[in-house]
Design a protein around this motif. Structure first.
Motif, PDB file in Angstrom:
ATOM      1  N   LEU A 232      10.915  -8.885 -23.340  1.00 28.46           N
ATOM      2  CA  LEU A 232       9.796 -10.185 -22.589  1.00 28.46           C
ATOM      3  C   LEU A 232       9.567 -10.346 -21.496  1.00 28.46           C
ATOM      4  O   LEU A 232       9.122 -10.461 -20.613  1.00 28.46           O
ATOM      5  CB  LEU A 232       9.232 -10.638 -24.005  1.00 28.46           C
ATOM      6  CG  LEU A 232       7.850 -11.624 -23.813  1.00 28.46           C
ATOM      7  CD1 LEU A 232       6.741 -10.758 -24.009  1.00 28.46           C
ATOM      8  CD2 LEU A 232       8.012 -12.193 -24.587  1.00 28.46           C
ATOM      9  N   ALA A 233      11.027 -10.479 -21.663  1.00 27.08           N
ATOM     10  CA  ALA A 233      11.634 -12.058 -20.847  1.00 27.08           C
ATOM     11  C   ALA A 233      11.391 -10.962 -19.254  1.00 27.08           C
ATOM     12  O   ALA A 233      11.002 -11.721 -18.312  1.00 27.08           O
ATOM     13  CB  ALA A 233      13.125 -13.162 -20.965  1.00 27.08           C
ATOM     14  N   LYS A 234      12.604 -10.112 -19.614  1.00 29.44           N
ATOM     15  CA  LYS A 234      13.501  -9.017 -18.135  1.00 29.44           C
ATOM     16  C   LYS A 234      11.861  -9.044 -18.020  1.00 29.44           C
ATOM     17  O   LYS A 234      11.476  -8.722 -16.870  1.00 29.44           O
ATOM     18  CB  LYS A 234      13.540  -8.115 -18.782  1.00 29.44           C
ATOM     19  CG  LYS A 234      14.837  -7.703 -17.164  1.00 29.44           C
ATOM     20  CD  LYS A 234      15.757  -6.412 -18.300  1.00 29.44           C
ATOM     21  CE  LYS A 234      16.428  -6.123 -17.241  1.00 29.44           C
ATOM     22  NZ  LYS A 234      16.914  -4.619 -17.751  1.00 29.44           N
ATOM     23  N   THR A 235      10.462  -8.509 -18.070  1.00 29.74           N
ATOM     24  CA  THR A 235       8.890  -7.868 -18.319  1.00 29.74           C
ATOM     25  C   THR A 235       8.541  -9.053 -17.608  1.00 29.74           C
ATOM     26  O   THR A 235       7.744  -8.705 -16.405  1.00 29.74           O
ATOM     27  CB  THR A 235       8.387  -7.408 -18.959  1.00 29.74           C
ATOM     28  OG1 THR A 235       9.190  -6.404 -19.307  1.00 29.74           O
ATOM     29  CG2 THR A 235       7.688  -6.779 -18.928  1.00 29.74           C
ATOM     30  N   ALA A 236       8.734  -9.765 -17.881  1.00 26.71           N
ATOM     31  CA  ALA A 236       7.403 -11.076 -16.959  1.00 26.71           C
ATOM     32  C   ALA A 236       8.606 -11.487 -16.498  1.00 26.71           C
ATOM     33  O   ALA A 236       7.479 -11.126 -14.986  1.00 26.71           O
ATOM     34  CB  ALA A 236       7.486 -12.270 -18.011  1.00 26.71           C
ATOM     35  N   LEU A 237       9.904 -11.172 -15.923  1.00 25.92           N
ATOM     36  CA  LEU A 237      10.595 -11.649 -14.271  1.00 25.92           C
ATOM     37  C   LEU A 237      10.162 -10.646 -13.656  1.00 25.92           C
ATOM     38  O   LEU A 237       9.651 -10.608 -12.510  1.00 25.92           O
ATOM     39  CB  LEU A 237      12.152 -11.345 -14.105  1.00 25.92           C
ATOM     40  CG  LEU A 237      12.116 -12.657 -15.555  1.00 25.92           C
ATOM     41  CD1 LEU A 237      13.700 -12.728 -15.614  1.00 25.92           C
ATOM     42  CD2 LEU A 237      12.350 -13.635 -14.234  1.00 25.92           C
ATOM     43  N   ASN A 238       9.618  -9.545 -14.011  1.00 27.75           N
ATOM     44  CA  ASN A 238       9.528  -7.950 -13.369  1.00 27.75           C
ATOM     45  C   ASN A 238       8.086  -7.986 -12.881  1.00 27.75           C
ATOM     46  O   ASN A 238       8.135  -7.714 -11.155  1.00 27.75           O
ATOM     47  CB  ASN A 238       9.679  -7.057 -14.278  1.00 27.75           C
ATOM     48  CG  ASN A 238       9.491  -5.473 -13.074  1.00 27.75           C
ATOM     49  OD1 ASN A 238      10.345  -5.832 -11.802  1.00 27.75           O
ATOM     50  ND2 ASN A 238       8.982  -4.681 -13.657  1.00 27.75           N
ATOM     51  N   VAL A 239       7.205  -8.792 -13.914  1.00 22.36           N
ATOM     52  CA  VAL A 239       6.378  -9.331 -13.333  1.00 22.36           C
ATOM     53  C   VAL A 239       5.651  -9.846 -12.032  1.00 22.36           C
ATOM     54  O   VAL A 239       4.637  -9.737 -11.348  1.00 22.36           O
ATOM     55  CB  VAL A 239       4.794  -9.246 -14.731  1.00 22.36           C
ATOM     56  CG1 VAL A 239       3.200  -9.590 -14.196  1.00 22.36           C
ATOM     57  CG2 VAL A 239       4.538  -7.810 -14.982  1.00 22.36           C
ATOM     58  N   SER A 240       6.321 -10.783 -12.387  1.00 26.71           N
ATOM     59  CA  SER A 240       6.035 -12.511 -10.782  1.00 26.71           C
ATOM     60  C   SER A 240       7.474 -11.570 -10.013  1.00 26.71           C
ATOM     61  O   SER A 240       6.352 -12.126  -8.427  1.00 26.71           O
ATOM     62  CB  SER A 240       7.406 -13.563 -11.767  1.00 26.71           C
ATOM     63  OG  SER A 240       7.605 -14.264 -11.092  1.00 26.71           O
ATOM     64  N   LEU A 241       8.046 -10.809  -9.541  1.00 26.91           N
ATOM     65  CA  LEU A 241       9.214 -10.178  -8.700  1.00 26.91           C
ATOM     66  C   LEU A 241       7.292  -9.586  -8.071  1.00 26.91           C
ATOM     67  O   LEU A 241       7.227  -9.762  -6.723  1.00 26.91           O
ATOM     68  CB  LEU A 241      10.116  -8.911  -8.856  1.00 26.91           C
ATOM     69  CG  LEU A 241      10.348  -8.925  -7.885  1.00 26.91           C
ATOM     70  CD1 LEU A 241      10.707  -9.683  -6.735  1.00 26.91           C
ATOM     71  CD2 LEU A 241      11.509  -8.006  -8.320  1.00 26.91           C
ATOM     72  N   ILE A 242       7.222  -8.384  -9.065  1.00 28.23           N
ATOM     73  CA  ILE A 242       5.980  -7.558  -8.299  1.00 28.23           C
ATOM     74  C   ILE A 242       4.798  -8.590  -7.155  1.00 28.23           C
ATOM     75  O   ILE A 242       4.316  -7.642  -6.061  1.00 28.23           O
ATOM     76  CB  ILE A 242       5.539  -6.297  -9.447  1.00 28.23           C
ATOM     77  CG1 ILE A 242       6.094  -5.354  -9.745  1.00 28.23           C
ATOM     78  CG2 ILE A 242       4.039  -5.787  -8.489  1.00 28.23           C
ATOM     79  CD1 ILE A 242       6.234  -4.492 -10.695  1.00 28.23           C
ATOM     80  N   ASN A 243       4.901  -8.999  -8.165  1.00 30.85           N
ATOM     81  CA  ASN A 243       3.444  -9.959  -7.240  1.00 30.85           C
ATOM     82  C   ASN A 243       3.725 -10.592  -6.671  1.00 30.85           C
ATOM     83  O   ASN A 243       3.711 -10.989  -5.647  1.00 30.85           O
ATOM     84  CB  ASN A 243       2.818 -11.120  -8.727  1.00 30.85           C
ATOM     85  CG  ASN A 243       1.474  -9.876  -9.571  1.00 30.85           C
ATOM     86  OD1 ASN A 243       0.426 -10.615  -9.459  1.00 30.85           O
ATOM     87  ND2 ASN A 243       1.336  -9.448 -10.356  1.00 30.85           N
ATOM     88  N   THR A 244       4.902 -11.071  -6.837  1.00 32.46           N
ATOM     89  CA  THR A 244       5.734 -12.188  -5.560  1.00 32.46           C
ATOM     90  C   THR A 244       5.627 -11.418  -4.174  1.00 32.46           C
ATOM     91  O   THR A 244       5.653 -11.480  -2.663  1.00 32.46           O
ATOM     92  CB  THR A 244       7.329 -12.774  -5.921  1.00 32.46           C
ATOM     93  OG1 THR A 244       6.576 -13.516  -6.433  1.00 32.46           O
ATOM     94  CG2 THR A 244       7.396 -13.613  -4.686  1.00 32.46           C
ATOM     95  N   ASN A 245       5.915  -9.467  -4.441  1.00 34.07           N
ATOM     96  CA  ASN A 245       6.439  -9.133  -3.810  1.00 34.07           C
ATOM     97  C   ASN A 245       5.126  -8.946  -2.316  1.00 34.07           C
ATOM     98  O   ASN A 245       5.149  -8.871  -1.678  1.00 34.07           O
ATOM     99  CB  ASN A 245       6.680  -8.206  -3.905  1.00 34.07           C
ATOM    100  CG  ASN A 245       8.243  -7.647  -3.803  1.00 34.07           C
ATOM    101  OD1 ASN A 245       9.502  -8.159  -2.459  1.00 34.07           O
ATOM    102  ND2 ASN A 245       9.280  -6.862  -4.444  1.00 34.07           N
ATOM    103  N   SER A 246       4.092  -8.360  -3.030  1.00 26.80           N
ATOM    104  CA  SER A 246       2.313  -8.539  -2.513  1.00 26.80           C
ATOM    105  C   SER A 246       2.425 -10.082  -1.451  1.00 26.80           C
ATOM    106  O   SER A 246       2.132  -9.782  -0.889  1.00 26.80           O
ATOM    107  CB  SER A 246       1.414  -8.231  -3.821  1.00 26.80           C
ATOM    108  OG  SER A 246       1.993  -6.813  -4.634  1.00 26.80           O
TER     109      SER A 246
END
Length: 206
Positions: free
Chosen positions: A74-88
């Motif tokens: 859950l934590a790792k997926t939340a980090l990944n979602v944040s990373l994807i959106n931050t890249n965008s």
């Protein structure tokens, strides 16, 4: 601004119903409650732990079958979602900085924000790497590092927003930047909350 997504498991269930009636009945009674359990786990975790629970839930529920009931995933997926959106958001800032006719101070604020968002991308990448290595006797130190990286990313998002104060007169650009940076800041805040939750959950284990 928040987007929700759903899984595509229904088609497979329908195929089983027509090909093997006995087994399909078993599958329908076992797989669906499991998925519902995973979804409820994400919902409960988001609403009990984060400042932006609706955003948390709608951005993570698509990954329910992967996360299951794992606080680490859950934590790792939340980090990944944040990373994807931050890249965008970083790519958006590049496009905004190249809009013809922008006032010099708006361009400067945009470029400063681009730098801050770039730092945030790096810090989220580091946190993803670190949480993947967390475990054993080094767990507490690794999670402390993760929390530090994610906190730094959140600070960078806030610093970017500070650059778009009232003196930046281009209201259209300011609105675009604020909308996207506020979203990634909220996603990062949620990720930090779930990281903290994972760290505390594991710390309390015997």
């Amino acid at each position: 601004m928040e987007t929700s997504f759903l899984g595509l498991a229904l088609a497979a269930t329908l195929i089983l119903q027509f090909s093997t009636p006995i087994n399909s009945s078993f599958s329908a009674t076992t797989s669906l409650p499991s998925r519902n359990t995973y979804i409820e786990y994400i919902k409960t975790s988001c609403y009990n732990s984060t400042f932006y629970p609706k955003l948390c839930y709608h951005t993570l529920v698509i990954y329910a079958s992967t996360i299951k009931t794992s606080p680490k995933l859950l934590a790792k997926t939340a980090l990944n979602v944040s990373l994807i959106n931050t890249n965008s958001a970083s790519r958006l800032m590049i496009r905004v900085s190249k809009i013809p006719g922008l006032e010099p101070r708006v361009v400067a604020a945009t470029l400063d924000c681009l730098e801050e968002v770039g730092d945030s991308v790096y810090e989220l990448q580091r946190s993803m790497e670190e949480i993947g290595h967390a475990g054993g006797s080094d767990f507490s130190k690794a999670m402390s590092d993760v929390e530090t990286w994610v906190s730094a990313a959140l600070t960078d998002d806030d610093t970017c927003l500070d650059g778009f104060a009232e003196e930046v007169v281009n209201k259209k650009v300011t609105a675009i930047v604020k909308r996207h940076i506020q979203r990634i800041a909220r996603l990062t805040s949620n990720a930090l909350a779930l990281v903290n939750r994972y760290a505390s959950t594991q710390a309390n284990l015997p």
